[in-house]
Design a protein around this motif. Structure first.
Motif, PDB file in Angstrom:
ATOM      1  N   TYR A   1       0.752  -1.333   0.261  1.00  0.00           N
ATOM      2  CA  TYR A   1      -0.148   0.126   0.165  1.00  0.00           C
ATOM      3  C   TYR A   1       0.992   1.081   0.024  1.00  0.00           C
ATOM      4  CZ  TYR A   1      -3.706   3.405   1.459  1.00  0.00           C
ATOM      5  OH  TYR A   1      -4.588   4.221   1.605  1.00  0.00           O
ATOM      6  N   GLY A   2       0.615   2.306  -0.869  1.00  0.00           N
ATOM      7  CA  GLY A   2       1.384   3.390  -0.963  1.00  0.00           C
ATOM      8  C   GLY A   2       2.602   3.093  -1.545  1.00  0.00           C
TER       9      GLY A   2
ATOM     10  N   ASP B   1       1.565  13.783  -1.466  1.00  0.00           N
ATOM     11  CA  ASP B   1       1.239  13.146  -0.351  1.00  0.00           C
ATOM     12  C   ASP B   1       1.291  14.193   0.902  1.00  0.00           C
ATOM     13  OD1 ASP B   1       1.203  11.368   1.528  1.00  0.00           O
ATOM     14  OD2 ASP B   1       3.094  10.861   1.627  1.00  0.00           O
TER      15      ASP B   1
ATOM     16  N   THR C   1      -1.118   0.882  -5.165  1.00  0.00           N
ATOM     17  CA  THR C   1      -1.195  -0.231  -4.649  1.00  0.00           C
ATOM     18  C   THR C   1      -0.773  -1.522  -5.249  1.00  0.00           C
ATOM     19  OG1 THR C   1      -3.672  -0.352  -4.747  1.00  0.00           O
ATOM     20  CG2 THR C   1      -2.842   0.397  -2.627  1.00  0.00           C
TER      21      THR C   1
ATOM     22  N   GLN D   1      -6.094  -2.530   3.675  1.00  0.00           N
ATOM     23  CA  GLN D   1      -5.282  -1.593   4.012  1.00  0.00           C
ATOM     24  C   GLN D   1      -5.639  -0.053   4.098  1.00  0.00           C
ATOM     25  OE1 GLN D   1      -1.876  -1.801   4.819  1.00  0.00           O
ATOM     26  NE2 GLN D   1      -2.472  -3.999   4.922  1.00  0.00           N
TER      27      GLN D   1
ATOM     28  N   SER E   1      -6.933   0.397   7.473  1.00  0.00           N
ATOM     29  CA  SER E   1      -6.102   0.256   8.358  1.00  0.00           C
ATOM     30  C   SER E   1      -5.178   1.802   8.398  1.00  0.00           C
ATOM     31  CB  SER E   1      -5.004  -0.894   8.210  1.00  0.00           C
ATOM     32  OG  SER E   1      -4.191  -0.509   7.150  1.00  0.00           O
ATOM     33  N   HIS E   2      -5.409   2.498   7.392  1.00  0.00           N
ATOM     34  CA  HIS E   2      -4.757   3.721   7.283  1.00  0.00           C
ATOM     35  C   HIS E   2      -5.583   4.742   7.731  1.00  0.00           C
ATOM     36  CE1 HIS E   2      -1.632   1.540   5.296  1.00  0.00           C
ATOM     37  NE2 HIS E   2      -0.859   2.725   5.226  1.00  0.00           N
TER      38      HIS E   2
END
Length: 371
Positions: free
Chosen positions: A176-177, A220, A229, A277, A280-281
């Motif tokens: 992820y990212g 970002d 991803t 994900q 979770s972020h």
């Protein structure tokens, strides 16, 4: 009200701050394509991008990012490249659309992904479409239980394929990212191949779109970022996605997978891992975009709505535009509203793509890799 039309780069810090304030205050505007960062990026890359700044009694009350083309033809920002358009303003702002068009120097304005129900555009909506969401506000576990309960057969099948992929190629995991430019080139290469196979125009054959993705990939901040991803089986990348996010919403933009792994349904597998994900972020939802893909129907546990429509001021330009566009729009609506016709159209496009590829097998094998 006063309307001033400027280029995005002419927005000062107070205007940028006001834009962000208006966007975050309205849940219906929680979409990165409505963020000022996206408007600034397109303004740097395309000369026809403008912003209408709407003031009432000396205070900025709204913004409309748009494209002004020849003969006064107006389009939403990003037009066919993006999946959400709108007026960045408080929900109760009521600016007549034709008044706004006149101030912007436009004769006609077509839209097909407008935030539904905005007062300026709602009198001109010809259709309202649902956009499927992966709602993660209750957490990923609650989301996946919903999917398991509502689509047990599909869920069981995709988990079986995931176990099979892991046995045959290595542990399945998601990055992820991802920041590696090579991963982005791999993804856009898959997508270019998909466009050709399915008879569609390869968007990455246009250098400005490649440049836009590079800039978005580098963005970002807490309120706006590009998110790449990549799904792996062992060390082998099998699927990926590049999208944009706000502080709360990840929007689907460019999903693709390696066709050599198609039998495992890696795209759907990737969506489930991406949702996990994202939650979770700290994200609350994944916007999958409107469209007729069947997998979205069983992955979704929520919807929002976007609208289609047209606004025109009396002019010869508007009349000619109507004659050229309206039959196409009506035909598209008929196809989108009927799944059997959608599947037929998709098969026809794929057949066209196969013929085109066979006639030109060596042409631009991976155009997106040529930076």
């Amino acid at each position: 009200m006063k309307v001033t039309v400027i280029r995005p780069g002419e927005l000062g810090e107070p205007e940028l701050a006001r834009w962000r304030e208006l966007q975050i205050a309205s849940p219906s505007l929680d979409n990165p394509f409505l963020s000022v960062e996206f408007t600034l990026a397109l303004g740097r890359l395309r000369p026809y991008v403008r912003v209408a700044v709407i003031e009432d009694q000396g205070k900025v009350v709204g913004y409309l990012p748009f494209e002004r083309h020849a003969f006064g033809i107006g389009k939403p920002l990003g037009s066919w490249l993006t999946t959400c358009h709108g007026l960045i303003a408080a929900p109760d702002l009521d600016v007549p659309a034709r008044h706004l068009l006149r101030a912007c120097g436009l004769s006609v304005f077509d839209f097909d992904h407008m935030v539904a129900g905005q007062r300026t555009w709602s009198p001109h909506e010809s259709a309202v479409r649902p956009v499927p969401l992966m709602d993660l506000t209750a957490g990923y576990d609650a989301y996946i239980e919903y999917v398991r309960a509502n689509s047990p057969k599909n869920y069981k099948t995709i988990r079986y394929k995931e176990r099979k992929l892991a046995r045959e190629h290595g542990v399945v995991h998601l990055e992820y990212g991802a920041t590696d430019p090579a991963a982005m080139r791999l993804l856009t290469g898959w997508k270019s191949d998909q466009y050709r196979r399915t008879g569609r125009v390869d968007r990455f054959a246009q250098p400005w779109i490649v440049e836009l993705l590079e800039e978005m990939h580098a963005a970002d901040s807490p309120a706006f970022a590009g998110v790449l991803t990549m799904l792996y089986a062992g060390d082998t990348p099998v699927a990926g996605h590049f999208g944009l996010r706000t502080h709360n919403t990840l929007v689907g933009w460019f999903p693709a997978y390696d066709p050599e792994f198609a039998r495992y349904s890696p795209g759907i597998m990737h969506h489930l891992h991406m949702a996990e994900q994202a939650a979770s972020h700290g994200l609350g939802q994944v916007d999958m975009g409107k469209g007729g893909r069947e997998y979205k129907g069983w992955l979704k546990n929520g919807t929002i709505h976007v609208s289609e429509g047209r606004v025109a001021r009396p002019s010869a330009t508007a009349a000619v535009h109507w004659m050229g566009r309206t039959p196409v729009n009506k035909a598209r609506s008929i196809v989108v509203d009927r799944p059997s016709l959608y599947r037929l159209a998709d098969r026809v496009l794929k057949g066209f793509g196969r013929v085109r590829t066979s006639l030109h097998p060596a042409v631009e094998k991976e155009p997106s890799g040529a930076r």
